[in-house]
Design a protein around this motif. Structure first.
Motif, mmCIF file in Angstrom:
data_model
loop_
_atom_site.group_PDB
_atom_site.id
_atom_site.type_symbol
_atom_site.label_atom_id
_atom_site.label_comp_id
_atom_site.label_asym_id
_atom_site.label_seq_id
_atom_site.Cartn_x
_atom_site.Cartn_y
_atom_site.Cartn_z
ATOM 1 N N THR A 150 -5.121 12.250 6.802
ATOM 2 C CA THR A 150 -5.818 13.301 6.054
ATOM 3 C C THR A 150 -4.814 14.103 5.240
ATOM 4 O O THR A 150 -4.988 14.317 4.033
ATOM 5 C CB THR A 150 -6.575 14.235 7.015
ATOM 6 O OG1 THR A 150 -7.537 13.487 7.749
ATOM 7 C CG2 THR A 150 -7.291 15.352 6.242
ATOM 8 N N LEU A 151 -3.749 14.550 5.894
ATOM 9 C CA LEU A 151 -2.729 15.339 5.207
ATOM 10 C C LEU A 151 -1.977 14.494 4.195
ATOM 11 O O LEU A 151 -1.627 14.977 3.111
ATOM 12 C CB LEU A 151 -1.753 15.931 6.222
ATOM 13 C CG LEU A 151 -2.290 17.092 7.059
ATOM 14 C CD1 LEU A 151 -1.277 17.476 8.128
ATOM 15 C CD2 LEU A 151 -2.584 18.291 6.184
ATOM 16 N N LEU A 152 -1.707 13.241 4.545
ATOM 17 C CA LEU A 152 -0.990 12.356 3.626
ATOM 18 C C LEU A 152 -1.738 12.219 2.307
ATOM 19 O O LEU A 152 -1.170 12.445 1.227
ATOM 20 C CB LEU A 152 -0.813 10.981 4.277
ATOM 21 C CG LEU A 152 -0.161 9.910 3.409
ATOM 22 C CD1 LEU A 152 1.274 10.273 3.091
ATOM 23 C CD2 LEU A 152 -0.237 8.540 4.092
ATOM 24 N N VAL A 153 -3.004 11.860 2.368
ATOM 25 C CA VAL A 153 -3.786 11.663 1.154
ATOM 26 C C VAL A 153 -4.023 12.985 0.425
ATOM 27 O O VAL A 153 -3.972 13.048 -0.808
ATOM 28 C CB VAL A 153 -5.121 10.958 1.481
ATOM 29 C CG1 VAL A 153 -6.054 10.945 0.273
ATOM 30 C CG2 VAL A 153 -4.852 9.530 1.957
ATOM 31 N N PHE A 183 1.943 5.401 -3.983
ATOM 32 C CA PHE A 183 2.784 6.084 -2.999
ATOM 33 C C PHE A 183 2.806 5.242 -1.724
ATOM 34 O O PHE A 183 1.749 4.798 -1.252
ATOM 35 C CB PHE A 183 2.257 7.477 -2.684
ATOM 36 C CG PHE A 183 2.330 8.439 -3.839
ATOM 37 C CD1 PHE A 183 3.406 9.316 -3.959
ATOM 38 C CD2 PHE A 183 1.326 8.463 -4.801
ATOM 39 C CE1 PHE A 183 3.477 10.195 -5.023
ATOM 40 C CE2 PHE A 183 1.395 9.343 -5.875
ATOM 41 C CZ PHE A 183 2.472 10.217 -5.986
ATOM 42 N N VAL A 184 3.993 5.045 -1.171
ATOM 43 C CA VAL A 184 4.132 4.269 0.061
ATOM 44 C C VAL A 184 4.856 5.112 1.090
ATOM 45 O O VAL A 184 5.986 5.559 0.872
ATOM 46 C CB VAL A 184 4.908 2.954 -0.195
ATOM 47 C CG1 VAL A 184 5.168 2.238 1.127
ATOM 48 C CG2 VAL A 184 4.125 2.054 -1.139
ATOM 49 N N HIS A 185 4.186 5.322 2.229
ATOM 50 C CA HIS A 185 4.743 6.116 3.331
ATOM 51 C C HIS A 185 5.145 5.160 4.435
ATOM 52 O O HIS A 185 4.300 4.610 5.146
ATOM 53 C CB HIS A 185 3.705 7.124 3.818
ATOM 54 C CG HIS A 185 4.208 8.023 4.903
ATOM 55 N ND1 HIS A 185 3.608 8.101 6.137
ATOM 56 C CD2 HIS A 185 5.268 8.872 4.945
ATOM 57 C CE1 HIS A 185 4.266 8.965 6.892
ATOM 58 N NE2 HIS A 185 5.278 9.437 6.189
ATOM 59 N N LEU A 245 -8.792 9.281 -5.648
ATOM 60 C CA LEU A 245 -8.282 8.309 -4.696
ATOM 61 C C LEU A 245 -8.827 6.928 -5.053
ATOM 62 O O LEU A 245 -10.032 6.685 -4.992
ATOM 63 C CB LEU A 245 -8.688 8.689 -3.274
ATOM 64 C CG LEU A 245 -8.266 7.722 -2.156
ATOM 65 C CD1 LEU A 245 -6.740 7.628 -2.080
ATOM 66 C CD2 LEU A 245 -8.843 8.175 -0.809
ATOM 67 N N LEU A 246 -7.922 6.017 -5.431
ATOM 68 C CA LEU A 246 -8.325 4.670 -5.815
ATOM 69 C C LEU A 246 -8.205 3.689 -4.666
ATOM 70 O O LEU A 246 -8.975 2.734 -4.580
ATOM 71 C CB LEU A 246 -7.477 4.179 -7.000
ATOM 72 C CG LEU A 246 -7.505 5.066 -8.252
ATOM 73 C CD1 LEU A 246 -6.597 4.471 -9.331
ATOM 74 C CD2 LEU A 246 -8.928 5.219 -8.767
ATOM 75 N N LEU A 247 -7.224 3.919 -3.789
ATOM 76 C CA LEU A 247 -7.053 3.017 -2.645
ATOM 77 C C LEU A 247 -6.224 3.686 -1.568
ATOM 78 O O LEU A 247 -5.271 4.409 -1.859
ATOM 79 C CB LEU A 247 -6.356 1.716 -3.076
ATOM 80 C CG LEU A 247 -6.053 0.719 -1.941
ATOM 81 C CD1 LEU A 247 -6.407 -0.695 -2.344
ATOM 82 C CD2 LEU A 247 -4.566 0.771 -1.547
ATOM 83 N N VAL A 281 -1.006 4.351 -0.871
ATOM 84 C CA VAL A 281 -2.044 5.186 -1.484
ATOM 85 C C VAL A 281 -1.916 5.070 -2.999
ATOM 86 O O VAL A 281 -0.815 5.234 -3.539
ATOM 87 C CB VAL A 281 -1.901 6.667 -1.060
ATOM 88 C CG1 VAL A 281 -3.052 7.493 -1.628
ATOM 89 C CG2 VAL A 281 -1.845 6.797 0.455
ATOM 90 N N VAL A 282 -3.023 4.775 -3.665
ATOM 91 C CA VAL A 282 -3.046 4.672 -5.122
ATOM 92 C C VAL A 282 -3.978 5.751 -5.656
ATOM 93 O O VAL A 282 -5.130 5.874 -5.200
ATOM 94 C CB VAL A 282 -3.526 3.278 -5.589
ATOM 95 C CG1 VAL A 282 -3.462 3.178 -7.119
ATOM 96 C CG2 VAL A 282 -2.680 2.179 -4.948
ATOM 97 N N VAL A 283 -3.480 6.548 -6.587
ATOM 98 C CA VAL A 283 -4.251 7.677 -7.122
ATOM 99 C C VAL A 283 -4.126 7.737 -8.642
ATOM 100 O O VAL A 283 -3.227 7.132 -9.234
ATOM 101 C CB VAL A 283 -3.766 9.026 -6.528
ATOM 102 C CG1 VAL A 283 -4.013 9.094 -5.035
ATOM 103 C CG2 VAL A 283 -2.287 9.240 -6.824
#
Length: 270
Positions: free
Chosen positions: A148-151, A167-169, A185-187, A178-180
């Motif tokens: 939740t916090l990451l996105v 973004f890669v964590h 939010l795309l993915l 995460v793709v934005v």
């Protein structure tokens, strides 16, 4: 415990954040006036041992966890989650959102977090035994899923940026991608890996599925990564616009090193 009195003399202006996974926990204490991190530490759990006993040992060994705080946040670190647009969300059918992504059971407890300022809910399965243990330690606390916090933070960072960003964590044994695009939010996806080759395979697979050009798309890496390690080097080999996320301003604000800020990005942003 969390003090609910409005009497200013009873406040200590400190917040405790605890991030818990099956492999260990990390925690930090914030000065809520300056937003500086006063102390932080990590504890590894042994495999094949009951987590409740290891949590108990962590509290004994780190007495700062038993102090009084104005606010306590508990972050559940797992990838048993999925993001659901609010118009499609029905709390009466909360389990149905996860059944196609992960293996769930009738006895599982389901929770959800709302992403501030975004019409998205994160549905997930928290660690019930962890919550039960912590309820014996604190009068009350708030808990969330780490993703939740990451996105949330990544969406905030994407404001007014119209091109797609990746973004890669990176964490131990798994990573989130995460793709934005401009707070959309795309993915979101999570992958397990055993080697740098696994790592780049899943990233390039995601690029292919979303038709992202590795020659032009910007990718930011953070978490357990640095420009000196093999994971960054293999990503840089295949993706032209590859970088380690710039956290210099945040590290100054929290008075921590950039290395710690990258490694504890979610915890320090809680």
């Amino acid at each position: 415990m969390v003090l609910t009195s409005n009497d200013i003399t009873q406040r200590n202006y400190k917040k405790l954040s605890i991030q818990v996974s099956l492999s260990g926990l990390s925690f930090c204490v914030f000065d809520t006036i300056t937003n500086k991190i006063l102390v932080h530490n990590s504890v590894s759990f042994k495999q094949n041992e009951v987590i409740d006993g290891q949590l108990w040992n962590a509290f004994i060994d780190n007495s700062i966890l038993t102090k009084a705080y104005d606010e306590i946040i508990v972050l559940h670190e797992n990838n048993i989650n999925t993001f659901v647009p609010k118009p499609l969300f029905d709390i009466n059918n909360i389990a149905s959102y996860l059944q196609y992504n992960v293996k769930v059971f009738e006895t599982d407890f389901f929770a959800f977090d709302e992403l501030n300022n975004y019409e998205i809910n994160n549905v997930y399965v928290p660690f019930v035994n962890v919550n039960n243990f912590l309820l014996d330690q604190f009068e009350s606390f708030d808990y969330k899923n780490t993703n939740t916090l990451l996105v949330q933070k990544i969406l905030d960072k994407s404001k007014n940026i119209d091109e797609k960003q990746v973004f890669v964590h990176l964490q131990e044994n798994h990573f989130e991608i995460v793709v934005v695009r401009n707070q959309e939010l795309l993915l979101f996806n999570s992958f397990e890996y055993n080697s740098p080759e696994d790592f780049i395979y899943y990233i390039l697979f995601t690029f292919e599925q979303l038709q992202l050009n590795p020659e032009t798309i910007r990718i930011s890496l953070f978490g357990n990564i640095s420009k000196e390690d093999s994971f960054y080097k293999i990503a840089y080999k295949f993706i032209r616009n590859c970088n380690v996320l710039d956290v210099s301003n945040q590290s100054k604000t929290h008075d921590v090193t950039e290395e710690d800020m990258l490694h504890h990005f979610i915890l320090f942003n809680s």
